[in-house]
Design a protein around this motif. Sequence first.
Motif, short mmCIF file in Angstrom:
data_model
loop_
_atom_site.label_atom_id
_atom_site.label_comp_id
_atom_site.label_asym_id
_atom_site.label_seq_id
_atom_site.Cartn_x
_atom_site.Cartn_y
_atom_site.Cartn_z
N ASP A 9 0.85 -1.18 0.00
CA ASP A 9 0.00 0.00 0.00
C ASP A 9 0.89 1.24 0.00
O ASP A 9 1.87 1.29 0.74
CB ASP A 9 -0.90 0.00 1.24
CG ASP A 9 -1.96 1.05 1.16
OD1 ASP A 9 -1.63 2.25 1.33
OD2 ASP A 9 -3.13 0.69 0.92
N PRO A 10 0.56 2.24 -0.81
CA PRO A 10 1.38 3.46 -0.83
C PRO A 10 1.53 4.13 0.53
O PRO A 10 2.52 4.81 0.79
CB PRO A 10 0.63 4.37 -1.82
CG PRO A 10 -0.18 3.46 -2.66
CD PRO A 10 -0.52 2.28 -1.79
N SER A 11 0.57 3.93 1.43
CA SER A 11 0.66 4.55 2.75
C SER A 11 1.81 3.98 3.58
O SER A 11 2.21 4.58 4.57
CB SER A 11 -0.66 4.37 3.52
OG SER A 11 -0.88 3.00 3.81
N CYS A 12 2.35 2.83 3.16
CA CYS A 12 3.50 2.24 3.87
C CYS A 12 4.79 2.99 3.59
O CYS A 12 5.77 2.83 4.30
CB CYS A 12 3.69 0.78 3.46
SG CYS A 12 2.37 -0.29 4.04
N GLY A 13 4.79 3.78 2.53
CA GLY A 13 6.00 4.48 2.14
C GLY A 13 6.82 3.63 1.18
O GLY A 13 6.48 2.50 0.86
N GLU A 14 7.89 4.19 0.71
CA GLU A 14 8.76 3.51 -0.23
C GLU A 14 9.67 2.51 0.48
O GLU A 14 10.23 2.81 1.53
CB GLU A 14 9.62 4.53 -0.99
CG GLU A 14 8.84 5.41 -1.93
CD GLU A 14 8.25 4.63 -3.09
OE1 GLU A 14 8.92 3.74 -3.63
OE2 GLU A 14 7.09 4.92 -3.45
N GLY A 16 12.41 1.39 -0.98
CA GLY A 16 13.77 1.79 -1.32
C GLY A 16 14.73 0.64 -1.21
O GLY A 16 14.52 -0.43 -1.77
N ASP A 40 9.41 -7.69 -3.53
CA ASP A 40 8.81 -6.36 -3.67
C ASP A 40 8.59 -6.03 -5.15
O ASP A 40 8.41 -4.88 -5.52
CB ASP A 40 9.65 -5.29 -2.98
CG ASP A 40 11.07 -5.18 -3.51
OD1 ASP A 40 11.43 -5.93 -4.44
OD2 ASP A 40 11.82 -4.33 -3.00
N HIS A 68 1.83 -0.94 7.73
CA HIS A 68 2.80 -0.01 8.29
C HIS A 68 4.18 -0.65 8.31
O HIS A 68 4.32 -1.81 8.68
CB HIS A 68 2.40 0.39 9.71
CG HIS A 68 3.33 1.36 10.35
ND1 HIS A 68 3.37 2.69 10.01
CD2 HIS A 68 4.27 1.19 11.30
CE1 HIS A 68 4.29 3.30 10.74
NE2 HIS A 68 4.86 2.41 11.54
N ASP A 70 7.99 0.04 9.96
CA ASP A 70 8.73 0.80 10.97
C ASP A 70 10.21 0.44 10.83
O ASP A 70 10.68 -0.51 11.46
CB ASP A 70 8.23 0.46 12.36
CG ASP A 70 9.04 1.11 13.47
OD1 ASP A 70 9.90 1.96 13.18
OD2 ASP A 70 8.82 0.75 14.63
#
Length: 116
Positions: A9-14, A16, A40, A68, A70
């Motif tokens: 989900d884009p809300s998880c962030g990249e 990278g 990924d 999420h 972390d």
Amino acid sequence: MANDPWGFDPSCGELGDLDLTGWRVEAADGRVGEVDTYSDVTGEAFLVVEADGWIFGKVMIPAGAVTHLDPAGRTLRLDLSRQQIEDAPQYLPDQHHADPEYRAEIAAYYWENGPC
């Protein structure tokens, strides 16, 4: 959960350069285990989680269930309950990547059972 079972989900962030191997995996109601392997790759992203003994072996979870990340705590959270994970179709390492029917079964199970 994300609309796409096979995408973070884009809300998880990249992601990278993050290596999720060994990260702690938390369901909505407690610890699940640690990431054993993952992908990924866009449209094919998933986690293989080594469960902490409350279920036998490993489980495959589509990346869309991740809500999420972390990086500081090396933890990721899922929009699933431990019971949903325990009741999921058996992880079949020889089929998880090559068999589209198996992947469809996994996605259907998690999305039809909805979030916890």
